[in-house]
Motif scaffolding. Structure first.
Motif, PDB file in Angstrom:
ATOM      1  N   GLY A 102      -2.707 108.079  54.295  1.00  0.00           N
ATOM      2  CA  GLY A 102      -2.858 108.401  52.879  1.00  0.00           C
ATOM      3  C   GLY A 102      -1.879 107.687  51.967  1.00  0.00           C
ATOM      4  O   GLY A 102      -1.838 107.955  50.767  1.00  0.00           O
ATOM      5  N   TRP A 103      -1.114 106.754  52.513  1.00  0.00           N
ATOM      6  CA  TRP A 103      -0.143 106.010  51.716  1.00  0.00           C
ATOM      7  C   TRP A 103      -0.796 104.739  51.176  1.00  0.00           C
ATOM      8  O   TRP A 103      -1.492 104.032  51.904  1.00  0.00           O
ATOM      9  N   VAL A 104      -0.558 104.453  49.894  1.00  0.00           N
ATOM     10  CA  VAL A 104      -1.139 103.259  49.273  1.00  0.00           C
ATOM     11  C   VAL A 104      -0.024 102.334  48.813  1.00  0.00           C
ATOM     12  O   VAL A 104       1.097 102.758  48.522  1.00  0.00           O
ATOM     13  N   TRP A 105      -0.351 101.075  48.731  1.00  0.00           N
ATOM     14  CA  TRP A 105       0.594 100.006  48.391  1.00  0.00           C
ATOM     15  C   TRP A 105       0.846  99.991  46.886  1.00  0.00           C
ATOM     16  O   TRP A 105      -0.075 100.115  46.088  1.00  0.00           O
ATOM     17  N   ALA A 106       2.110  99.805  46.497  1.00  0.00           N
ATOM     18  CA  ALA A 106       2.482  99.689  45.081  1.00  0.00           C
ATOM     19  C   ALA A 106       3.223  98.372  44.898  1.00  0.00           C
ATOM     20  O   ALA A 106       4.427  98.287  45.119  1.00  0.00           O
ATOM     21  N   GLU A 107       2.496  97.353  44.507  1.00  0.00           N
ATOM     22  CA  GLU A 107       3.010  95.984  44.367  1.00  0.00           C
ATOM     23  C   GLU A 107       3.024  95.619  42.887  1.00  0.00           C
ATOM     24  O   GLU A 107       2.021  95.178  42.333  1.00  0.00           O
ATOM     25  N   ALA A 108       4.161  95.819  42.222  1.00  0.00           N
ATOM     26  CA  ALA A 108       4.236  95.638  40.769  1.00  0.00           C
ATOM     27  C   ALA A 108       4.793  94.283  40.362  1.00  0.00           C
ATOM     28  O   ALA A 108       5.066  94.057  39.183  1.00  0.00           O
ATOM     29  N   THR A 109       4.961  93.367  41.315  1.00  0.00           N
ATOM     30  CA  THR A 109       5.584  92.083  40.987  1.00  0.00           C
ATOM     31  C   THR A 109       4.665  91.151  40.216  1.00  0.00           C
ATOM     32  O   THR A 109       5.137  90.189  39.618  1.00  0.00           O
ATOM     33  N   GLY A 110       3.368  91.399  40.234  1.00  0.00           N
ATOM     34  CA  GLY A 110       2.428  90.562  39.493  1.00  0.00           C
ATOM     35  C   GLY A 110       1.949  91.261  38.239  1.00  0.00           C
ATOM     36  O   GLY A 110       1.748  92.484  38.224  1.00  0.00           O
ATOM     37  N   GLY A 111       1.746  90.502  37.175  1.00  0.00           N
ATOM     38  CA  GLY A 111       1.363  91.095  35.905  1.00  0.00           C
ATOM     39  C   GLY A 111       0.013  91.772  35.910  1.00  0.00           C
ATOM     40  O   GLY A 111      -0.246  92.650  35.083  1.00  0.00           O
ATOM     41  N   ASN A 112      -0.870  91.389  36.835  1.00  0.00           N
ATOM     42  CA  ASN A 112      -2.215  91.967  36.875  1.00  0.00           C
ATOM     43  C   ASN A 112      -2.457  92.831  38.104  1.00  0.00           C
ATOM     44  O   ASN A 112      -3.584  93.268  38.334  1.00  0.00           O
ATOM     45  N   ASN A 113      -1.429  93.070  38.894  1.00  0.00           N
ATOM     46  CA  ASN A 113      -1.613  93.862  40.111  1.00  0.00           C
ATOM     47  C   ASN A 113      -1.931  95.315  39.773  1.00  0.00           C
ATOM     48  O   ASN A 113      -1.209  95.945  39.003  1.00  0.00           O
ATOM     49  N   PRO A 114      -2.979  95.886  40.358  1.00  0.00           N
ATOM     50  CA  PRO A 114      -3.240  97.313  40.167  1.00  0.00           C
ATOM     51  C   PRO A 114      -2.567  98.136  41.259  1.00  0.00           C
ATOM     52  O   PRO A 114      -2.264  97.633  42.346  1.00  0.00           O
ATOM     53  N   LEU A 115      -2.338  99.387  40.979  1.00  0.00           N
ATOM     54  CA  LEU A 115      -1.818 100.293  41.995  1.00  0.00           C
ATOM     55  C   LEU A 115      -2.844 100.427  43.117  1.00  0.00           C
ATOM     56  O   LEU A 115      -4.040 100.548  42.878  1.00  0.00           O
ATOM     57  N   GLY A 116      -2.364 100.390  44.360  1.00  0.00           N
ATOM     58  CA  GLY A 116      -3.253 100.547  45.504  1.00  0.00           C
ATOM     59  C   GLY A 116      -3.746  99.248  46.093  1.00  0.00           C
ATOM     60  O   GLY A 116      -4.381  99.257  47.155  1.00  0.00           O
ATOM     61  N   TRP A 117      -3.447  98.123  45.432  1.00  0.00           N
ATOM     62  CA  TRP A 117      -3.886  96.827  45.948  1.00  0.00           C
ATOM     63  C   TRP A 117      -2.850  96.289  46.924  1.00  0.00           C
ATOM     64  O   TRP A 117      -1.704  96.069  46.573  1.00  0.00           O
ATOM     65  N   MET A 118      -3.277  96.090  48.172  1.00  0.00           N
ATOM     66  CA  MET A 118      -2.403  95.540  49.206  1.00  0.00           C
ATOM     67  C   MET A 118      -2.804  94.102  49.478  1.00  0.00           C
ATOM     68  O   MET A 118      -3.974  93.823  49.760  1.00  0.00           O
ATOM     69  N   PRO A 119      -1.876  93.153  49.379  1.00  0.00           N
ATOM     70  CA  PRO A 119      -2.217  91.753  49.655  1.00  0.00           C
ATOM     71  C   PRO A 119      -2.739  91.581  51.078  1.00  0.00           C
ATOM     72  O   PRO A 119      -2.217  92.178  52.024  1.00  0.00           O
ATOM     73  N   GLU A 120      -3.754  90.761  51.215  1.00  0.00           N
ATOM     74  CA  GLU A 120      -4.374  90.572  52.525  1.00  0.00           C
ATOM     75  C   GLU A 120      -3.405  89.969  53.540  1.00  0.00           C
ATOM     76  O   GLU A 120      -3.522  90.239  54.740  1.00  0.00           O
ATOM     77  N   ASN A 121      -2.461  89.156  53.069  1.00  0.00           N
ATOM     78  CA  ASN A 121      -1.560  88.500  54.022  1.00  0.00           C
ATOM     79  C   ASN A 121      -0.599  89.478  54.692  1.00  0.00           C
ATOM     80  O   ASN A 121       0.062  89.128  55.671  1.00  0.00           O
ATOM     81  N   TYR A 122      -0.512  90.726  54.175  1.00  0.00           N
ATOM     82  CA  TYR A 122       0.342  91.724  54.827  1.00  0.00           C
ATOM     83  C   TYR A 122      -0.466  92.704  55.665  1.00  0.00           C
ATOM     84  O   TYR A 122       0.110  93.552  56.339  1.00  0.00           O
ATOM     85  N   MET A 123      -1.783  92.608  55.608  1.00  0.00           N
ATOM     86  CA  MET A 123      -2.621  93.459  56.451  1.00  0.00           C
ATOM     87  C   MET A 123      -2.569  92.936  57.884  1.00  0.00           C
ATOM     88  O   MET A 123      -2.773  91.755  58.137  1.00  0.00           O
TER      89      MET A 123
END
Length: 288
Positions: free
Chosen positions: A203-224
């Motif tokens: 139930g944990w979601v990714w919080a990647e705020a380093t990009g100006g257009n990143n939404p909450l919950g979006w996990m970069p594919e290269n870390y999957m």
């Protein structure tokens, strides 16, 4: 009129042109580097330590700001803004909890706030160190003072984590190869592209705020599918100790302060070209 004629003659000389071009070119520059202290630290060799005896310029080792090793890590720098050390970041998160009763909207609002008020900048360009971690309150103090702060991935992660804990939302810091991010416990979040499991709990979601257009919950594919280490933050903190008997130092923060031009840069360029051509015509006429 006599004063204007004298000024016009002076501006057509080499000295007058330099005097006018110098400030104009400074105005055309996008910014001027300034240095402001981040706080009091002490050095031990090439490492920089804070009042908690935590090394800010190194993530690994028992005194590193993440206490990172190959198999585990503990983001101890986050404890400097939690529990008995709660300050700006924790309080700012609590303010979001008062404004947003719905947990999902609260989590999204905090994420958007950090994403919009912190700009990604490498530590080497900002501090002159290959690595230099800021705690959540230091980063937010710059936001409160300047409107925007600068940091890299671990700075974003620690700030998000402290604000989420202050807002009553479970949060963790996740360590990936050469990267750090925050995790938020939102098991029903509809916009997540991947749910992660921490200590057997999904139930944990990714919080990647380093990009100006990143939404909450979006996990970069290269870390999957890569090896990740996660540490859930707790609302606890330990007080700073007395620093060793060493000289106190400050770490300068390099930033850009924008200037508002009184006129368009295009017109300044035209003015400079006119002055240079005017001086050229005057010299040609004097040779005849």
């Amino acid at each position: 009129m006599a004063l204007l004629r004298c000024l016009s003659k002076f501006l057509r000389t080499r000295a007058g042109l330099v005097l006018l071009c110098g400030p104009a070119l400074l105005l055309l520059c996008p910014g001027v580097a300034i240095a402001t202290p981040t706080g009091n630290f002490y050095t031990d060799g090439s490492d920089v330590f804070d009042d908690w005896d935590i090394c800010r310029s190194r993530a690994d080792g028992p005194d590193g700001f993440f206490k990172a090793s190959a198999s585990r890590f503990e983001p101890v720098i986050a404890d400097q803004s939690l529990g008995g050390n709660a300050d700006r970041a924790y309080v700012r998160g609590f303010e979001f909890s008062l404004e947003y009763e719905d947990v999902t909207r609260r989590a999204e609002a905090i994420f958007t706030y950090v994403r919009d008020h912190v700009r990604y900048t490498s530590d080497s360009s900002q501090f002159g160190y290959g690595e230099f971690a800021q705690n959540a309150d230091e980063l937010l103090a710059v936001v409160d003072d300047k409107g925007v702060a600068y940091g890299d991935c671990e700075d974003y992660a620690v700030l998000l984590g402290a604000m989420y804990v202050g807002a009553g939302i479970r949060s963790a810091v996740v360590l990936a190869p050469d990267h750090a991010a925050a995790l938020v416990y939102l098991p029903d979040y509809p916009r997540a592209n991947r749910f992660l499991t921490v200590d057997g709990e999904s139930g944990w979601v990714w919080a990647e705020a380093t990009g100006g257009n990143n939404p909450l919950g979006w996990m970069p594919e290269n870390y999957m599918g890569t090896h990740l280490l996660a540490y859930e933050l707790e609302d606890k903190g330990f007080p700073p100790g007395a620093p060793p008997d060493r000289a106190v130092t400050t770490v300068p923060r390099r930033s850009n302060r924008d200037f508002a031009l009184p006129v368009s840069p295009f017109f300044l360029v035209l003015l400079l070209l006119w002055l240079m051509s005017s001086v050229g015509r005057r010299r040609s006429a004097s040779r005849r």
